[in-house]
Scaffold this motif. Structure first.
Motif, mmCIF file in Angstrom:
data_model
loop_
_atom_site.group_PDB
_atom_site.id
_atom_site.type_symbol
_atom_site.label_atom_id
_atom_site.label_comp_id
_atom_site.label_asym_id
_atom_site.label_seq_id
_atom_site.Cartn_x
_atom_site.Cartn_y
_atom_site.Cartn_z
ATOM 1 N N THR A 119 2.074 -25.580 -1.298
ATOM 2 C CA THR A 119 1.769 -24.944 0.175
ATOM 3 C C THR A 119 0.740 -25.907 0.899
ATOM 4 N N GLU B 127 4.457 -20.459 10.422
ATOM 5 C CA GLU B 127 4.619 -20.340 8.855
ATOM 6 C C GLU B 127 6.128 -20.547 8.397
ATOM 7 N N HIS B 128 6.193 -21.553 7.381
ATOM 8 C CA HIS B 128 7.860 -21.742 7.056
ATOM 9 C C HIS B 128 7.882 -21.887 5.615
ATOM 10 N N ARG B 129 8.982 -21.205 5.025
ATOM 11 C CA ARG B 129 9.145 -21.397 3.629
ATOM 12 C C ARG B 129 10.591 -22.173 3.380
ATOM 13 N N GLY C 259 11.620 -26.868 -4.184
ATOM 14 C CA GLY C 259 12.245 -26.628 -2.732
ATOM 15 C C GLY C 259 13.055 -27.967 -2.585
ATOM 16 N N SER D 10 5.395 -23.994 3.015
ATOM 17 C CA SER D 10 5.500 -23.592 1.427
ATOM 18 C C SER D 10 6.604 -24.104 0.924
ATOM 19 N N ASN D 11 6.616 -24.006 -0.346
ATOM 20 C CA ASN D 11 7.708 -24.354 -1.502
ATOM 21 C C ASN D 11 8.106 -25.751 -1.209
#
Length: 434
Positions: free
Chosen positions: A71, A232-234, A20, A42-43
């Protein structure tokens, strides 16, 4: 202090997944301070700078739960403002460049923040004026104690304003953007940074309830809201790692596939490496680099020498100039590397010269590389990593070189690259951590 022992000259092969994005993580993590609701991210890369920032947030009172290896869930519903006055906070924040991005969220939500001069790579002047000038235009009152400690307050809250930034600073834009999200009225930021990581922050804030127009451009308009909610965020894959792996494949004559690259977010990075003669093939969202015994630097249409320089997005990112410089040492042809933003970032070339590279350091910002066309290989030496990006550039040089190299101070590399020795060993590299 840890070191890498590298036995070079061996081609690598296989697939590798980029971590990430480090530079996105430092912004996104600070944004959790804008709401009392849970935020799941996440990531997240498992690297030193990011882990230190998570530790700082936890010590400030943010609830941190690890849901998976990459995460976390954060909830800033009980931030301890008194912790800002402790020696522990001063030590933590002063050791981490990313701590600067708590300023905007803390000021807009709690009305105050303070910060010692943050650390980070010693790559030249990195002034914070853009951050504070923007926050002051929103109503923050800055007090400077000596040259190393900043206090900023907004006892009556922040109010939107028009501003033209003196430089398109990514972290400066991020700080002002986060502060403006909860300010009263409308904020207009002209000459804003528009890197993909900044766009990611904007999109995350919009999902939290922020009102932002102009995402992806250098003109952002933010209409302040009363509160922001959870989300939520990736995070994107790290474009600097992707570029580093492209350079590694070319330099070592290796066949490597880089997985899940989010290619549309890479801008001109692939084409810049193609100008060095490196073959790239897009396979869906993967980048395949075939083994090449030879790569030749392009010239301009009139035959003049190619220049590769850094610029604000969508120009070429300065974090990859060190990689381009190293890769060019084994190309056919000549290239001028022009590092405009940081005057100390090219000082690692003396190590490359000791390894046998033909590089002329013209001045602190420019270096001319005369490629050896794989006719004369670099040779291993003992060297020290001066900063994150130069450290990985030297690691790539060592992997291509004949014989044994030792790279000291690899904690610098660990700050930005997740388990880099283990991941490259899986491709066939001979790296041993001492």
């Amino acid at each position: 202090m840890a070191s890498f022992e590298v036995i070079g000259g061996k081609p690598l092969k296989g697939e590798i997944v980029p971590q990430g994005a480090k530079n996105e993580a430092l912004q996104i993590l600070c944004a959790v301070l804008l709401t009392e609701e849970p935020v799941t991210i996440s990531n997240i890369p498992d690297i030193r700078d990011v882990n230190k920032l998570i530790e700082l947030l936890r010590d400030m009172g943010v609830k941190v739960g690890k849901l998976a290896s990459d995460t976390y869930r954060f909830q800033a519903d009980a931030v301890n403002l008194d912790y800002l006055d402790t020696p522990e906070f001063v030590a933590q924040a002063g050791a981490l460049r990313g701590s600067v991005m708590i300023l905007g969220p803390m000021l807009t939500r709690f009305g105050r923040c303070q910060l010692p001069k943050p650390g980070g790579d010693k790559i030249g002047r990195r002034p914070m004026d853009t951050h504070f000038l923007g926050l002051e235009k929103l109503g923050g009152k800055l007090t400077l104690e000596g040259l190393d400690f900043y206090r900023i307050k907004a006892e009556n809250g922040l109010t939107g304003a028009y501003m033209m930034l003196d430089e398109a600073s990514v972290t400066g834009t991020a700080n002002i953007l986060m502060a403006a999200a909860l300010a009263k009225g409308t904020t207009t930021i002209y000459n804003a940074a528009c890197e993909p990581y900044l766009q990611q922050l904007c999109k995350m804030l919009v999902r939290m309830g922020a009102k932002i127009n102009g995402i992806g451009s250098n003109l952002l308009t933010i209409e302040g809201v009363e509160r922001l909610g959870g989300t939520e965020h990736r995070m994107l894959p790290d474009m600097i790692e992707i570029g580093s792996f492209i350079g590694l494949a070319a330099m070592t004559g290796s066949e490597i596939t880089i997985k899940d690259c989010q290619i549309p977010e890479l801008g001109i990075i692939p084409d810049t490496f193609r100008k060095l003669g490196i073959q790239l093939e897009f396979r869906g969202d993967d980048i395949h680099i075939p083994a090449q015994d030879h790569y030749e630097i392009a010239t301009y249409l009139d035959g003049s020498i190619l220049t590769v320089s850094d610029h604000t997005w969508p120009g070429f990112t300065p974090d990859l100039l060190s990689i381009v410089l190293v890769v060019a040492t084994q190309a056919k042809g000549t290239v001028l590397i022009h590092q405009k933003m940081f005057e100390s970032r090219l000082f690692f070339v003396d190590k490359l010269i000791d390894m046998g590279a033909q590089v002329i350091l013209c001045d602190p910002h420019r270096a001319t590389v005369i490629g050896l066309d794989q006719q004369k290989r670099l040779h291993g030496i003992t060297m020290t990593s001066p900063d994150i990006r130069a450290g990985v550039a030297l690691l790539i040089a060592a992997l291509s070189a004949e014989g044994r190299s030792v790279i000291e101070n690899v904690e610098q590399i660990d700050r930005g690259y997740q388990y880099i020795d283990k991941r490259l060993t899986a491709l066939g590299a001979q790296i041993r951590r001492l």
